[in-house]
Motif scaffolding. Structure first.
Motif, short mmCIF file in Angstrom:
data_model
loop_
_atom_site.label_atom_id
_atom_site.label_comp_id
_atom_site.label_asym_id
_atom_site.label_seq_id
_atom_site.Cartn_x
_atom_site.Cartn_y
_atom_site.Cartn_z
N MET A 125 0.84 -1.20 0.00
CA MET A 125 0.00 0.00 0.00
C MET A 125 0.87 1.24 0.00
SD MET A 125 -3.04 1.32 0.11
CE MET A 125 -4.13 -0.01 0.56
N THR A 126 0.44 2.24 -0.76
CA THR A 126 1.10 3.55 -0.80
C THR A 126 0.03 4.62 -0.59
OG1 THR A 126 0.76 3.82 -3.17
CG2 THR A 126 2.80 2.69 -2.47
N ALA A 127 0.47 5.86 -0.47
CA ALA A 127 -0.49 6.96 -0.36
C ALA A 127 -1.37 7.01 -1.61
CB ALA A 127 0.25 8.28 -0.17
N ALA A 128 -0.77 6.79 -2.78
CA ALA A 128 -1.53 6.84 -4.03
C ALA A 128 -2.56 5.72 -4.10
CB ALA A 128 -0.59 6.77 -5.23
N SER A 129 -2.21 4.51 -3.69
CA SER A 129 -3.17 3.41 -3.75
C SER A 129 -4.28 3.59 -2.72
CB SER A 129 -2.49 2.04 -3.61
OG SER A 129 -1.68 1.98 -2.46
N ALA A 130 -3.97 4.18 -1.56
CA ALA A 130 -5.00 4.47 -0.57
C ALA A 130 -5.98 5.50 -1.14
CB ALA A 130 -4.37 4.99 0.72
N ARG A 131 -5.46 6.52 -1.81
CA ARG A 131 -6.31 7.54 -2.43
C ARG A 131 -7.20 6.92 -3.50
NH1 ARG A 131 -2.99 11.09 -2.18
NH2 ARG A 131 -1.62 10.51 -3.89
N GLU A 132 -6.65 6.03 -4.33
CA GLU A 132 -7.42 5.36 -5.38
C GLU A 132 -8.55 4.52 -4.78
OE1 GLU A 132 -4.55 3.13 -7.61
OE2 GLU A 132 -3.57 4.94 -8.35
N MET A 133 -8.26 3.83 -3.70
CA MET A 133 -9.30 3.02 -3.05
C MET A 133 -10.42 3.90 -2.52
SD MET A 133 -6.97 0.25 -1.01
CE MET A 133 -8.30 -0.82 -0.47
N ARG A 134 -10.04 5.00 -1.87
CA ARG A 134 -11.05 5.91 -1.33
C ARG A 134 -11.91 6.48 -2.45
NH1 ARG A 134 -8.33 10.64 -0.06
NH2 ARG A 134 -9.24 11.51 -1.90
N VAL A 135 -11.30 6.90 -3.55
CA VAL A 135 -12.04 7.47 -4.68
C VAL A 135 -12.99 6.41 -5.27
CG1 VAL A 135 -11.78 8.33 -7.04
CG2 VAL A 135 -10.36 9.26 -5.21
N GLU A 136 -12.51 5.18 -5.38
CA GLU A 136 -13.35 4.10 -5.90
C GLU A 136 -14.60 3.90 -5.03
OE1 GLU A 136 -13.10 -0.67 -6.90
OE2 GLU A 136 -11.26 0.51 -6.88
N CYS A 137 -14.41 3.99 -3.73
CA CYS A 137 -15.53 3.79 -2.81
C CYS A 137 -16.50 4.97 -2.82
CB CYS A 137 -15.03 3.57 -1.39
SG CYS A 137 -14.21 1.98 -1.17
N GLU A 138 -15.99 6.15 -3.01
CA GLU A 138 -16.83 7.35 -3.00
C GLU A 138 -17.50 7.59 -4.34
OE1 GLU A 138 -14.07 10.32 -1.72
OE2 GLU A 138 -14.38 9.86 0.40
N GLY A 139 -16.93 7.00 -5.39
CA GLY A 139 -17.40 7.26 -6.75
C GLY A 139 -18.65 6.60 -7.09
#
Length: 139
Positions: A125-139
């Motif tokens: 996990m990286t900061a970028a992958s955490a951000r991508e996961m969050r965006v996927e869930c919010e999208g």
């Protein structure tokens, strides 16, 4: 008691509402599964502040899947508010429900506001992958 249940059932039928299920997992969180024998997991823990920053409003919770002195030593770098140590019964549920979706660690799962898995990440996990996961869930 039976009359009470009948009244509730009737009210639900009239309104079309279904009873809300309790959240299965901590809502709006990213579960970072780790184990003492997982070398990349140790690296993830060193990056925990950056991962948490990438997760934004989602909490990052470290979930150890093994127990013992080595695990305890590894987890000393994790702030108490970011550590989730489910009991053995709950851990077995996590293994069957979430960890069964991967061949191994590192593995992370994002949990949406409804308490259900909404994104998964295999690998470190990286900061970028955490951000991508969050965006996927919010999208």
């Amino acid at each position: 008691m039976r009359r009470y249940r009948t009244l509730i059932a009737g009210a639900l039928l009239l309104t079309g509402a279904a009873p809300a299920e309790p959240a299965r997992y901590p809502p709006r969180s990213i579960l970072l599964f780790v184990a003492s024998w997982c070398a990349p997991c140790h690296g993830e823990l060193r990056q925990l502040p950056a991962i948490a920053a990438g997760a934004g409003a989602y909490r990052v919770l470290v979930v150890p899947i093994d127990r013992g002195r080595v695990t305890d030593a590894m987890l000393r770098v994790v702030p108490a508010e970011q550590l989730w140590r489910p009991d053995m019964e709950r851990l077995a549920e996590l293994r069957g429900d979430l960890l069964a979706k991967t061949a191994g660690l590192p593995f992370s799962v994002a949990i949406g506001g409804d308490g259900r898995a909404c994104a998964m990440h295999r690998g470190g996990m990286t900061a970028a992958s955490a951000r991508e996961m969050r965006v996927e869930c919010e999208g």
